[in-house]
Design a protein around this motif. Structure first.
Motif, PDB file in Angstrom:
ATOM      1  N   ARG A   1      -2.639  20.382   1.214  1.00 46.10           N
ATOM      2  CA  ARG A   1      -2.585  19.475   0.062  1.00 46.10           C
ATOM      3  C   ARG A   1      -1.511  19.692  -1.023  1.00 46.10           C
ATOM      4  O   ARG A   1      -0.843  18.845  -1.575  1.00 46.10           O
ATOM      5  CB  ARG A   1      -3.708  19.067  -0.803  1.00 46.10           C
ATOM      6  CG  ARG A   1      -4.739  18.564   0.190  1.00 46.10           C
ATOM      7  CD  ARG A   1      -6.277  17.983  -0.450  1.00 46.10           C
ATOM      8  NE  ARG A   1      -6.932  17.728   0.319  1.00 46.10           N
ATOM      9  CZ  ARG A   1      -7.920  18.066   1.011  1.00 46.10           C
ATOM     10  NH1 ARG A   1      -8.175  19.347   0.703  1.00 46.10           N
ATOM     11  NH2 ARG A   1      -8.854  17.508   1.894  1.00 46.10           N
ATOM     12  N   LYS A   2      -1.226  20.908  -1.357  1.00 43.39           N
ATOM     13  CA  LYS A   2      -0.445  21.422  -2.432  1.00 43.39           C
ATOM     14  C   LYS A   2       0.986  21.274  -1.905  1.00 43.39           C
ATOM     15  O   LYS A   2       2.072  21.181  -2.602  1.00 43.39           O
ATOM     16  CB  LYS A   2      -0.596  22.845  -2.686  1.00 43.39           C
ATOM     17  CG  LYS A   2      -1.785  23.065  -3.886  1.00 43.39           C
ATOM     18  CD  LYS A   2      -2.059  24.555  -4.191  1.00 43.39           C
ATOM     19  CE  LYS A   2      -3.465  24.668  -5.109  1.00 43.39           C
ATOM     20  NZ  LYS A   2      -3.794  26.128  -5.142  1.00 43.39           N
ATOM     21  N   THR A   3       1.242  21.352  -0.587  1.00 41.34           N
ATOM     22  CA  THR A   3       2.373  21.203   0.087  1.00 41.34           C
ATOM     23  C   THR A   3       3.003  19.673   0.213  1.00 41.34           C
ATOM     24  O   THR A   3       4.052  19.288   0.875  1.00 41.34           O
ATOM     25  CB  THR A   3       2.658  22.163   1.242  1.00 41.34           C
ATOM     26  OG1 THR A   3       1.629  21.511   2.285  1.00 41.34           O
ATOM     27  CG2 THR A   3       2.601  23.578   0.951  1.00 41.34           C
ATOM     28  N   GLY A   4       1.800  18.871  -0.183  1.00 38.18           N
ATOM     29  CA  GLY A   4       2.229  17.258   0.072  1.00 38.18           C
ATOM     30  C   GLY A   4       1.965  16.544   1.225  1.00 38.18           C
ATOM     31  O   GLY A   4       2.100  15.546   1.559  1.00 38.18           O
ATOM     32  N   TYR A   5       1.052  17.269   2.089  1.00 36.01           N
ATOM     33  CA  TYR A   5       0.441  16.849   3.115  1.00 36.01           C
ATOM     34  C   TYR A   5      -1.123  16.389   2.860  1.00 36.01           C
ATOM     35  O   TYR A   5      -1.849  16.962   1.779  1.00 36.01           O
ATOM     36  CB  TYR A   5       0.483  17.738   4.203  1.00 36.01           C
ATOM     37  CG  TYR A   5       1.919  17.938   4.682  1.00 36.01           C
ATOM     38  CD1 TYR A   5       2.579  17.118   5.815  1.00 36.01           C
ATOM     39  CD2 TYR A   5       2.680  19.044   4.342  1.00 36.01           C
ATOM     40  CE1 TYR A   5       3.813  17.335   6.004  1.00 36.01           C
ATOM     41  CE2 TYR A   5       3.783  19.232   4.692  1.00 36.01           C
ATOM     42  CZ  TYR A   5       4.617  18.429   5.557  1.00 36.01           C
ATOM     43  OH  TYR A   5       5.760  18.555   5.749  1.00 36.01           O
ATOM     44  N   ALA A   6      -1.535  15.543   3.460  1.00 37.95           N
ATOM     45  CA  ALA A   6      -2.933  15.176   3.426  1.00 37.95           C
ATOM     46  C   ALA A   6      -3.985  16.062   4.188  1.00 37.95           C
ATOM     47  O   ALA A   6      -3.623  16.109   5.465  1.00 37.95           O
ATOM     48  CB  ALA A   6      -3.213  13.450   3.874  1.00 37.95           C
ATOM     49  N   GLY A   7      -4.779  16.671   3.723  1.00 35.27           N
ATOM     50  CA  GLY A   7      -5.800  17.469   4.517  1.00 35.27           C
ATOM     51  C   GLY A   7      -6.677  16.507   5.171  1.00 35.27           C
ATOM     52  O   GLY A   7      -6.751  15.540   5.142  1.00 35.27           O
TER      53      GLY A   7
ATOM     54  N   ILE B   1      -4.184   7.275   2.337  1.00 36.46           N
ATOM     55  CA  ILE B   1      -3.962   7.929   3.653  1.00 36.46           C
ATOM     56  C   ILE B   1      -5.483   8.306   4.193  1.00 36.46           C
ATOM     57  O   ILE B   1      -5.766   8.144   5.116  1.00 36.46           O
ATOM     58  CB  ILE B   1      -3.040   9.336   3.565  1.00 36.46           C
ATOM     59  CG1 ILE B   1      -1.763   8.671   3.344  1.00 36.46           C
ATOM     60  CG2 ILE B   1      -3.105  10.092   4.815  1.00 36.46           C
ATOM     61  CD1 ILE B   1      -0.713  10.030   2.897  1.00 36.46           C
ATOM     62  N   GLY B   2      -6.143   9.045   3.145  1.00 33.86           N
ATOM     63  CA  GLY B   2      -7.569   9.552   3.687  1.00 33.86           C
ATOM     64  C   GLY B   2      -8.632   8.504   4.074  1.00 33.86           C
ATOM     65  O   GLY B   2      -9.211   8.439   4.966  1.00 33.86           O
TER      66      GLY B   2
ATOM     67  N   VAL C   1       0.953  -1.306  -0.026  1.00 37.77           N
ATOM     68  CA  VAL C   1       0.086   0.101  -0.009  1.00 37.77           C
ATOM     69  C   VAL C   1       0.971   1.102  -0.114  1.00 37.77           C
ATOM     70  O   VAL C   1       1.758   1.390   0.791  1.00 37.77           O
ATOM     71  CB  VAL C   1      -1.019  -0.013   1.296  1.00 37.77           C
ATOM     72  CG1 VAL C   1      -1.803   1.139   1.106  1.00 37.77           C
ATOM     73  CG2 VAL C   1      -1.911  -1.157   1.161  1.00 37.77           C
ATOM     74  N   TYR C   2       0.797   1.993  -1.072  1.00 41.09           N
ATOM     75  CA  TYR C   2       1.542   3.256  -1.150  1.00 41.09           C
ATOM     76  C   TYR C   2       0.945   4.443  -0.440  1.00 41.09           C
ATOM     77  O   TYR C   2      -0.344   4.512  -0.515  1.00 41.09           O
ATOM     78  CB  TYR C   2       1.661   3.728  -2.390  1.00 41.09           C
ATOM     79  CG  TYR C   2       2.800   2.666  -3.141  1.00 41.09           C
ATOM     80  CD1 TYR C   2       4.083   3.074  -3.155  1.00 41.09           C
ATOM     81  CD2 TYR C   2       2.426   1.584  -3.674  1.00 41.09           C
ATOM     82  CE1 TYR C   2       5.061   2.092  -3.607  1.00 41.09           C
ATOM     83  CE2 TYR C   2       3.323   0.956  -4.233  1.00 41.09           C
ATOM     84  CZ  TYR C   2       4.815   1.123  -4.282  1.00 41.09           C
ATOM     85  OH  TYR C   2       5.796   0.357  -4.651  1.00 41.09           O
TER      86      TYR C   2
END
Length: 64
Positions: free
Chosen positions: A55-61, A14-15, A7-8
């Motif tokens: 999200r644009k900075t690579g994190y999951a909101g 992640i969500g 799982v990637y």
């Protein structure tokens, strides 16, 4: 990216909780030291614009 059991760490995985290596981030404030900007910051982070930046900075909101 590091997969775990195949799982990637995609935003979808992640969500939905299928990627097991995640952590929550908490905002902590002092109750006895009110700051009028704290609620403004919370409101922004939870807003669509704030979540887009996250999200644009690579994190999951937060889930939409």
């Amino acid at each position: 990216m590091l997969s775990i059991d195949g799982v990637y760490p995609t935003l979808e995985n992640i969500g939905n909780g299928s990627y097991p290596l995640t952590t929550n981030v908490c905002l902590v404030t002092r109750k006895n030291e009110p700051n009028p900007n704290v609620q403004k910051m919370i409101d922004f982070i939870l807003s669509n614009d704030g979540q887009d930046i996250i999200r644009k900075t690579g994190y999951a909101g937060l889930a939409k």
